[in-house]
Every structure is written in structure tokens, then in C-alpha cells.
Design an enzyme around this catalytic site. Structure first.
Site, PDB file in Angstrom:
ATOM      1  N   CYS A 241      11.247  -8.434   8.648  1.00 54.73           N
ATOM      2  CA  CYS A 241      13.056  -9.238   8.843  1.00 54.73           C
ATOM      3  C   CYS A 241      12.574 -10.373   8.451  1.00 54.73           C
ATOM      4  O   CYS A 241      11.735 -10.574   8.620  1.00 54.73           O
ATOM      5  CB  CYS A 241      13.086  -8.677  10.238  1.00 54.73           C
ATOM      6  SG  CYS A 241      13.603  -7.125  11.032  1.00 54.73           S
TER       7      CYS A 241
ATOM      8  N   ARG B 116      11.452  -9.165   2.765  1.00 51.25           N
ATOM      9  CA  ARG B 116      10.981  -8.868   3.700  1.00 51.25           C
ATOM     10  C   ARG B 116      11.535  -7.808   5.004  1.00 51.25           C
ATOM     11  O   ARG B 116      11.143  -7.089   6.116  1.00 51.25           O
ATOM     12  CB  ARG B 116      10.590 -10.089   5.389  1.00 51.25           C
ATOM     13  CG  ARG B 116      10.045 -11.272   4.467  1.00 51.25           C
ATOM     14  CD  ARG B 116      10.581 -12.355   5.430  1.00 51.25           C
ATOM     15  NE  ARG B 116       9.830 -12.001   6.512  1.00 51.25           N
ATOM     16  CZ  ARG B 116       8.180 -12.479   7.252  1.00 51.25           C
ATOM     17  NH1 ARG B 116       7.598 -13.153   6.460  1.00 51.25           N
ATOM     18  NH2 ARG B 116       7.540 -11.779   8.169  1.00 51.25           N
TER      19      ARG B 116
ATOM     20  N   TRP C 199      14.825  -5.395   8.676  1.00 50.30           N
ATOM     21  CA  TRP C 199      13.896  -4.106   8.696  1.00 50.30           C
ATOM     22  C   TRP C 199      14.308  -3.024  10.216  1.00 50.30           C
ATOM     23  O   TRP C 199      13.690  -3.410  10.996  1.00 50.30           O
ATOM     24  CB  TRP C 199      13.187  -4.551   8.194  1.00 50.30           C
ATOM     25  CG  TRP C 199      12.125  -2.922   7.199  1.00 50.30           C
ATOM     26  CD1 TRP C 199      11.852  -2.193   6.155  1.00 50.30           C
ATOM     27  CD2 TRP C 199      11.415  -2.291   7.758  1.00 50.30           C
ATOM     28  NE1 TRP C 199      11.636  -1.204   6.436  1.00 50.30           N
ATOM     29  CE2 TRP C 199      10.747  -1.013   7.298  1.00 50.30           C
ATOM     30  CE3 TRP C 199      10.489  -2.574   9.911  1.00 50.30           C
ATOM     31  CZ2 TRP C 199       9.859   0.401   8.225  1.00 50.30           C
ATOM     32  CZ3 TRP C 199      10.146  -1.488   9.846  1.00 50.30           C
ATOM     33  CH2 TRP C 199       9.397  -0.676   8.876  1.00 50.30           C
TER      34      TRP C 199
ATOM     35  N   ASN D 252      13.104 -10.809  14.745  1.00 52.72           N
ATOM     36  CA  ASN D 252      12.165 -10.332  13.743  1.00 52.72           C
ATOM     37  C   ASN D 252      11.042  -9.825  14.727  1.00 52.72           C
ATOM     38  O   ASN D 252       9.765 -10.319  16.200  1.00 52.72           O
ATOM     39  CB  ASN D 252      11.206 -11.170  13.289  1.00 52.72           C
ATOM     40  CG  ASN D 252      10.449 -10.244  12.292  1.00 52.72           C
ATOM     41  OD1 ASN D 252       9.734  -8.990  11.950  1.00 52.72           O
ATOM     42  ND2 ASN D 252       8.885 -11.044  11.478  1.00 52.72           N
ATOM     43  N   GLY D 253      10.241  -7.952  15.046  1.00 53.51           N
ATOM     44  CA  GLY D 253       9.515  -7.772  15.567  1.00 53.51           C
ATOM     45  C   GLY D 253       9.525  -6.822  17.220  1.00 53.51           C
ATOM     46  O   GLY D 253      11.131  -5.765  16.283  1.00 53.51           O
TER      47      GLY D 253
ATOM     48  N   GLU E  95      -5.227   3.088  -6.172  1.00 52.33           N
ATOM     49  CA  GLU E  95      -4.103   1.502  -6.155  1.00 52.33           C
ATOM     50  C   GLU E  95      -2.676   1.974  -7.031  1.00 52.33           C
ATOM     51  O   GLU E  95      -1.808   2.257  -6.897  1.00 52.33           O
ATOM     52  CB  GLU E  95      -4.121   0.446  -6.294  1.00 52.33           C
ATOM     53  CG  GLU E  95      -3.914  -0.482  -6.917  1.00 52.33           C
ATOM     54  CD  GLU E  95      -2.659  -1.237  -6.123  1.00 52.33           C
ATOM     55  OE1 GLU E  95      -2.942  -0.795  -4.861  1.00 52.33           O
ATOM     56  OE2 GLU E  95      -2.092  -1.826  -6.600  1.00 52.33           O
TER      57      GLU E  95
ATOM     58  N   LYS F  64       0.556   2.791  -6.114  1.00 48.65           N
ATOM     59  CA  LYS F  64       1.950   1.937  -6.348  1.00 48.65           C
ATOM     60  C   LYS F  64       2.919   2.486  -6.795  1.00 48.65           C
ATOM     61  O   LYS F  64       4.366   2.540  -6.599  1.00 48.65           O
ATOM     62  CB  LYS F  64       1.158   0.812  -7.809  1.00 48.65           C
ATOM     63  CG  LYS F  64       2.385   0.239  -8.129  1.00 48.65           C
ATOM     64  CD  LYS F  64       1.014  -1.270  -7.357  1.00 48.65           C
ATOM     65  CE  LYS F  64       1.071  -1.153  -5.599  1.00 48.65           C
ATOM     66  NZ  LYS F  64       0.490  -2.256  -5.456  1.00 48.65           N
TER      67      LYS F  64
ATOM     68  N   GLU G 106       4.721   4.020  -3.911  1.00 44.85           N
ATOM     69  CA  GLU G 106       5.926   3.039  -3.674  1.00 44.85           C
ATOM     70  C   GLU G 106       7.095   2.756  -4.154  1.00 44.85           C
ATOM     71  O   GLU G 106       7.978   2.303  -3.860  1.00 44.85           O
ATOM     72  CB  GLU G 106       4.717   2.207  -3.408  1.00 44.85           C
ATOM     73  CG  GLU G 106       5.723   1.024  -2.792  1.00 44.85           C
ATOM     74  CD  GLU G 106       4.269   0.213  -2.884  1.00 44.85           C
ATOM     75  OE1 GLU G 106       3.859  -0.147  -3.949  1.00 44.85           O
ATOM     76  OE2 GLU G 106       4.621  -1.047  -1.208  1.00 44.85           O
TER      77      GLU G 106
ATOM     78  N   HIS H 183     -14.852  19.641  -4.809  1.00 45.74           N
ATOM     79  CA  HIS H 183     -14.192  20.376  -3.230  1.00 45.74           C
ATOM     80  C   HIS H 183     -13.220  20.720  -3.124  1.00 45.74           C
ATOM     81  O   HIS H 183     -12.517  20.882  -2.145  1.00 45.74           O
ATOM     82  CB  HIS H 183     -14.570  19.458  -2.777  1.00 45.74           C
ATOM     83  CG  HIS H 183     -16.542  18.889  -3.213  1.00 45.74           C
ATOM     84  ND1 HIS H 183     -17.438  19.639  -2.857  1.00 45.74           N
ATOM     85  CD2 HIS H 183     -17.404  17.773  -4.418  1.00 45.74           C
ATOM     86  CE1 HIS H 183     -18.517  19.133  -3.744  1.00 45.74           C
ATOM     87  NE2 HIS H 183     -18.166  17.861  -3.862  1.00 45.74           N
TER      88      HIS H 183
ATOM     89  N   LYS I  22       8.263  -6.192   2.806  1.00 42.11           N
ATOM     90  CA  LYS I  22       6.825  -6.776   2.320  1.00 42.11           C
ATOM     91  C   LYS I  22       6.220  -7.549   3.069  1.00 42.11           C
ATOM     92  O   LYS I  22       4.889  -6.513   3.206  1.00 42.11           O
ATOM     93  CB  LYS I  22       7.520  -7.977   1.204  1.00 42.11           C
ATOM     94  CG  LYS I  22       6.347  -9.000   0.609  1.00 42.11           C
ATOM     95  CD  LYS I  22       5.806  -8.486  -0.780  1.00 42.11           C
ATOM     96  CE  LYS I  22       4.374  -8.875  -1.033  1.00 42.11           C
ATOM     97  NZ  LYS I  22       3.813  -8.433  -2.050  1.00 42.11           N
TER      98      LYS I  22
HETATM   99  O1  M6R Z   1       1.031  -8.434   3.395  1.00 42.92           O
HETATM  100  P1  M6R Z   1      -1.165  -7.480   3.548  1.00 42.92           P
HETATM  101  O2  M6R Z   1      -1.532  -7.655   2.238  1.00 42.92           O
HETATM  102  O3  M6R Z   1      -1.272  -7.154   4.419  1.00 42.92           O
HETATM  103  O4  M6R Z   1       0.341  -6.221   3.598  1.00 42.92           O
HETATM  104  C1  M6R Z   1      -0.652  -4.978   2.860  1.00 42.92           C
HETATM  105  C2  M6R Z   1       0.474  -3.641   2.854  1.00 42.92           C
HETATM  106  O5  M6R Z   1       1.112  -3.334   3.407  1.00 42.92           O
HETATM  107  C3  M6R Z   1       0.412  -3.923   1.040  1.00 42.92           C
HETATM  108  O6  M6R Z   1      -0.770  -4.161   0.668  1.00 42.92           O
HETATM  109  C4  M6R Z   1       1.468  -2.736   0.746  1.00 42.92           C
HETATM  110  O7  M6R Z   1       0.239  -1.663   0.400  1.00 42.92           O
HETATM  111  C5  M6R Z   1       1.946  -3.021  -0.555  1.00 42.92           C
HETATM  112  N1  M6R Z   1       3.329  -2.574  -0.601  1.00 42.92           N
HETATM  113  C6  M6R Z   1       1.039  -2.200  -1.253  1.00 42.92           C
HETATM  114  O8  M6R Z   1       2.220  -2.335  -2.371  1.00 42.92           O
END
Ligand code: M6R
Length: 616
Positions: free
Chosen positions: A2, A27, A76, A102-103, A485, A489, A492, A508, A611
Site C-alpha cells: 500500500c 507498493r 495491496w 497501510n498495514g 534467484e 525472477k 515472479e 537426489h 514491492k
Molecule cells: O525490500 P526487501 O529487499 O526486503 O524485499 C524482500 C523481498 O520481498 C524481495 O526481494 C522480493 O523477493 C522481490 N520481489 C524479488 O524480486
């Protein structure tokens, strides 16, 4: 999660709110809304499910009367789906009071039951409406909005930033914060509130960071901050180091494309100012030598991509600083009674500095007496403020939900930390430290070379693979977190099933997934620097090739051993083993972006995500 913006001043607020929300949309983008106290003293509100553009179009068709006091929100969803009714603001006190949030107010169900028994009716499923009605109820009794906030937040459990304004008080916006982000922007005869500085950076770079459990009232003339008991508190001013252009897309097709292109600068800027006489000396860590010599363990806590940066950094911290390192997902850490104390250094990593899981883990570590150090990309954020020491990454604002340039900056910061601690502990000869520093300084140029030479081919590969249903990623040693990673990506932003594995783990179990045509990315270590590992990975490639996998190899320039076994080879420049992750990840970022783009998806705002994850 948010985005929140508030404005009081002489200017018409609608455009200020909308442009603030556009910068905060990363956000959360389920719905958006604004409320404005207009020139006649009435309170107007408009909110719509969907991205901010839906609200913009609505406002263009049916303008809201403008005024100089306003609040805006981009959501969000937590409590209640993304509908018009659940969008913020929420109104109370006969629609004279508007509230955004927010929260999560964790005890909202109990409070709601109380309000329902008193005859209040609800128009949404949100916890926010409970807050709005409670503030309205208190305000009706006292006529004092700040006092109404104070009385209301005393009853809340959970994490929240709440903003409210009442049509009886044009020129006043009140906010409260607990475990959720809020910063103030100081203008000339105008003031701003935002979830982060992006909300107002185009108007002012002078900001104040609000602490925990504080209430702030902004008017055009000034700012008053008190704690939850009403006692005045000192607030910390800071100047935003980047300008609004840094958070613009410029000519790029997406923020992600821009941010991947900024990976070289993210590394270079993070190194800047931290090298003295060829060795690493991080000025922010002055005076902490005793901490670094006194610890016997480091625990790295983070989530998502930041946790993969932590896993990569573990190799450097252990190898160079000779301190045992555990890397933990922040949301698992505090629920298992970890063994930590004054001789443990807990290093948190967070781009946003607001990730609730990480914040709570940092607080837990402090309560247990551990020393805490935050690696963070966002000035004025909560996690660094809750930590004993801060090492900022200087990647600049990262807007795309998928973290890219922040990832390479986080690894860079961890390597700097490892070399700083190695110098202080005397665990590495100076000549070795100096050699690693030179390697690190060469990384930006090498990333630029990958962007120049491999971007087009990698994007083309991604286009060919647009219909792929599953992609696997393999790596060993530092290549393993890079495989994770690469998979994250892709999941996501392209919604394709993807898994990252340690190459040695294949036999394994995961090798059962390999069937003819299954695409597998393999990160191959340098044959010069780690011949043993290299040969083992080449054997792993043969194992999957024998079962029909389509192998895409990321290997250093000149490594011919991989050629007979690879369907595609993406090249990275030569680098020392620990520096390869900073290079190998670049094609993986480009690939994920290329594939999502080929599928016609919004790479910056993938579904269901936000984000900054400010709920647990
Ligand atoms: O703001 P932060 O680095 O604490 O966020 C952590 C994760 O939420 C963030 O890295 C998330 O996994 C990304 N969207 C990945 O691309």
C-alpha cells in the site's frame, strides 16, 4: 504494501496526490483512491478497483472538486478483495472524515464486533473501516483529530500507518505509525506525507523520518510530532540523495529494463567512498571494530531476492572474514528460538528497509542482545533505524517489483562488509584484500559488457521460449543462490513454473523432472579458478543432457569444455570465483524480463505482488 500520500499547502492537491500515487504504485496496485477537502469545505472522495489508471480515467470523466488538502492511497489487498468498496479512503463521521491505511490491525474483528453492537454499519470488509469509524467516534466526542487518533491507536494491535483528515479542519492531515513506513516531506508553506520519499521527491528533497509509535500532524505552516501519549518528540531530518528523475522510466520500456541497465552503476555506487589505500574501510562502520572482533557468528536475515544475496554473501564472509555464517529467511527466524546473543552479529538485508518479516526479525534479534547491522537501499526506512549500524546500498530507487539492481548492490555491500571485517579481524592479508577490491571495482565494467554483448541474444532466447511451461536452474557453490534467484525472477514476472537447485542435489530427486526438451539453465564455474567444481558441473550437464534436457549454459568467455554439451551458451567475462555471481545473474534477469515481455505481461507490476511487503 500500500502506498500512502498526504498533502497540505497552497496548491490544488489532486495532481500532487495522483503523481505521488503513480510513484508509489509499485507498493500495491489492486485499487486506488483519493479524498480532497474542497474550497467550499466539503469532503470529496473517489476510489476504484484496478490500477491507478482506472482512477485517473474516472477522474478525467467525472472530476472531483479540487482543494488544497488531500490524501491518496494505492492498495495491496489484505482484508477484503480488490473491489471499489474495499479500496481506500474509507469514510466515517457522516462522511466528513476520510482515512487511509497501510498495514494490518490484527484485533480488528473484536473492535468491529464492538462497533456493530453499538449500531455502526460497515460498507467494506476492511480493517481500515474499523479504524475510520473509531477515529470518527472519538472525534465526535472531542472535536480534536489528534486526540481522536491518540485514543484510537491505543486500542490497536498490529502494524499500521494511518492518515486521516476531517472536513472541519481543512489544512490538517494527521497520521500515526507503528511498524509501518511513514516519512514527511518539508516544503515552503506546504508539507507532505508519504509511505516513502518517492511520494513527494518531485516537490522537496527535505524529509523527516517518523519513529515508531508516533503521531504527526501536518499543516501548511509546520509539522508536529508526538508519541502515542502526546509527548513531543524530536524527529530526524534527512536529505533525499536522489532526484525525481531517478525514479522516472525515462525512455525505457519498463522500470525493470531501466533498472537492469543500471546494474553496473548500482555496484559502482555501492563501492564508492568505501575504499581507502586500496583496502575496504566503510565509514559508517567506524567505531565498531570491537563488535567485529568480538563476534563469533553472523546470522543473515532477509526475504526473497535479498535472502539470495545473503546466501551469496555467506561465501565471502566465511572465506574472507572467517566467521561462521547462517542465512535465514526472516519470517522463519524468530519462530524457532534461535541461539543468538551479544556475540552474534545479525545482518539484515532489505532493499525497501520496510519488509515486515525482516523488521520483526531484527527487533527480535535486538531483544535477544544480538548486535544488528542493516544493509538497505532506502534512506529513512524503518529497518536501518531499528539497527545498530547501517551500510546503505546505493542502487538508487528501485521501482519494478522484481528486484534486480538492488540484488547486485546487496551482494556488493556484503562483499565490502566481508572485506571490512576481514581487515579488522586480520583474517586476510592486505594484499589479498587489495586484490579482491580490484576485482570488485572491475565488476561494473564487466556487467556493462554482458549488457552490450548478451542482451539481444538472451532476449531472443526468451522470445523463443515464450511457450515454455517450466524452466530449471542449476548452480553449485556461489552459483546455487544465483540459480535460486534466476528461478524466482522467472516465476515472479512470467508466471512460469521455475525451480532452482544445487547441481549436486539433482541426483537426489530433482533429476526425475527432466524429460525431453526440458529447458535447464546451468551456471558453470570458471575452469581456471575452480577446475574441480567446473568439471563436476560439466558432469551434471551430461547427466541431464542424457535425459533429453535442453541446456542453456552461462559460462565464462573461453570455456570451451561446455560447448559439446550445451544447446545455448551465454558468456560472462572472466572473474574470480566469488565475483561470478555478480555477472552470471545479469543474463538471468534479462531472460526473465524478455520472457515476460514476450508473453505480453506487465513486467513492472506482476500479479498478486507488491514491492514492499509490509505485512507478515
Ligand atoms: O525490500 P526487501 O529487499 O526486503 O524485499 C524482500 C523481498 O520481498 C524481495 O526481494 C522480493 O523477493 C522481490 N520481489 C524479488 O524480486
Amino acid at each position: 504494501m500500500c502506498g500512502i500520500v498526504g498533502y497540505v499547502g497552497p496548491r490544488q492537491s489532486r495532481d500532487i496526490l495522483i503523481s505521488g500515487l503513480a510513484r508509489l504504485e509499485y507498493r500495491g496496485y489492486d485499487s486506488a483512491g483519493i479524498a480532497i477537502i474542497d474550497a467550499d469545505g466539503g469532503l470529496g472522495m473517489r476510489k476504484r478497483a484496478g490500477k491507478l489508471q482506472v482512477l485517473r480515467d474516472d477522474l478525467a470523466g467525472h472530476p472531483l472538486a479540487d482543494g488544497t488538502t488531500g490524501i491518496g492511497h494505492t492498495r495491496w489487498a489484505t482484508h477484503g478483495g480488490p473491489t471499489d468498496a474495499n479500496a481506500h479512503p474509507h469514510l466515517a463521521d457522516d462522511d466528513k472524515l476520510a482515512v487511509i491505511h497501510n498495514g494490518i490491525i490484527e484485533n480488528f474483528a473484536t473492535l468491529k464486533a464492538e462497533l456493530v453492537s453499538e449500531g455502526y454499519e460497515f460498507r467494506s470488509e476492511t480493517d481500515t473501516e474499523v479504524a475510520a469509524i473509531m477515529i470518527g467516534r472519538e472525534y465526535a466526542a472531542s472535536g480534536d483529530l489528534v486526540a481522536a487518533f491518540r485514543a484510537t491507536v491505543a486500542r490497536f494491535e498490529g502494524a499500521y500507518t494511518l492518515l486521516a483528515m476531517h472536513q472541519d479542519h481543512p489544512g490538517l492531515v494527521v497520521a500515526a505509525r507503528r511498524n509501518s513506513p511513514l516519512v514527511i516531506g518539508l516544503g515552503e508553506g506546504e508539507n507532505f506525507l508519504g509511505s516513502d520519499v518517492a511520494a513527494f521527491v518531485e516537490h522537496t528533497r527535505n524529509a523527516l523520518a517518523i519513529g515508531q509509535d508516533e503521531i504527526v500532524a501536518i499543516t501548511p505552516a509546520g509539522v508536529e510530532v508526538t508519541d502515542f501519549r502526546g509527548e513531543p518528540v524530536e524527529v530526524e531530518p534527512f536529505e533525499v540523495t536522489w532526484d525525481s528523475a531517478a525514479a522516472e522510466k525515462g525512455g525505457w520500456s519498463s522500470f525493470m529494463a531501466k533498472e537492469v541497465s543500471e546494474e553496473p552503476e548500482a555496484v559502482a555506487n555501492t563501492v564508492l567512498g568505501r575504499i581507502r589505500d586500496g583496502l575496504v574501510d566503510i565509514p559508517e562502520l567506524d567505531g565498531l571494530d570491537d563488535v567485529f572482533t568480538g563476534i563469533n557468528r553472523i546470522v543473515v536475515i532477509a526475504c526473497g531476492t535479498a535472502a539470495y544475496a545473503g546466501q551469496t554473501g555467506k561465501y565471502a564472509l566465511e572465506q574472507w572474514a572467517r566467521v561462521p555464517v547462517d542465512v535465514e529467511l526472516a519470517h522463519e527466524f524468530r519462530y524457532r528460538d534461535p541461539v543468538i546473543g551479544p556475540d552474534t552479529l545479525v545482518v539484515s538485508i532489505s532493499q525497501s528497509g520496510e519488509t515486515m518479516d525482516t523488521l520483526m526479525a531484527v527487533k527480535y534479534a535486538r531483544e535477544r542482545g544480538a548486535r544488528t547491522l542493516s544493509i538497505c537501499n532506502t534512506q529513512g526506512a524503518t529497518i536501518p533505524r531499528e539497527s545498530d549500524a547501517i551500510v546503505y546500498t546505493h542502487a538508487g530507487p528501485e521501482v519494478a517489483v522484481a528486484s534486480t539492481k538492488a540484488f547486485v548492490a546487496q551482494i556488493t555491500a556484503l562483499y565490502l562488509l566481508a572485506l571490512h571485517v576481514a581487515r579488522v579481524r586480520g583474517s586476510l592479508p592486505h594484499a589479498e584484500i587489495a586484490r579482491h577490491v580490484r576485482e570488485l571495482e572491475a565488476v561494473p565494467g564487466k556487467i556493462s559488457r554482458i549488457l552490450e554483448r548478451e542482451q539481444e541474444r538472451t532476449t531472443q532466447l526468451a522470445r523463443w521460449m515464450a511457450d515454455t511451461r517450466s524452466v530449471l536452474f542449476l548452480g553449485r557453490h556461489v552459483g546455487y543462490p544465483i540459480a535460486l534467484e534466476g528461478a524466482l525472477k522467472l516465476k515472479e514476472i512470467s508466471y512460469i513454473h521455475a525451480e532452482g537447485f544445487a547441481a549436486g542435489e539433482l541426483k537426489h530427486g530433482p533429476i526425475a523432472l527432466i524429460e525431453p526438451g526440458q529447458p535447464v539453465f546451468v551456471i558453470v564455474p570458471s575452469p581456471r579458478e575452480s577446475a574441480l567444481l567446473h568439471d563436476k558441473v560439466v558432469s551434471n550437464i551430461q547427466e541431464i543432457r542424457a535425459r533429453g534436457a535442453r541446456v542453456i549454459v552461462i559460462a565464462e568467455e573461453g570455456d570451451a569444455a561446455v560447448l559439446p554439451f550445451a544447446d545455448e551458451v551465454l558468456r560472462i567475462p572472466l572473474a574470480g570465483p566469488l565475483f561470478e555471481p555478480l555477472l552470471a545473474v545479469v543474463p538471468l534477469h534479462i531472460f526473465a524480463m524478455g520472457l515476460a515481455t514476450a508473453k505480453g505481461l506487465d513486467v513492472d507490476q506482476p500479479r498478486n505482488l507488491a514491492k514492499s511487503v509490509t505485512v507478515e
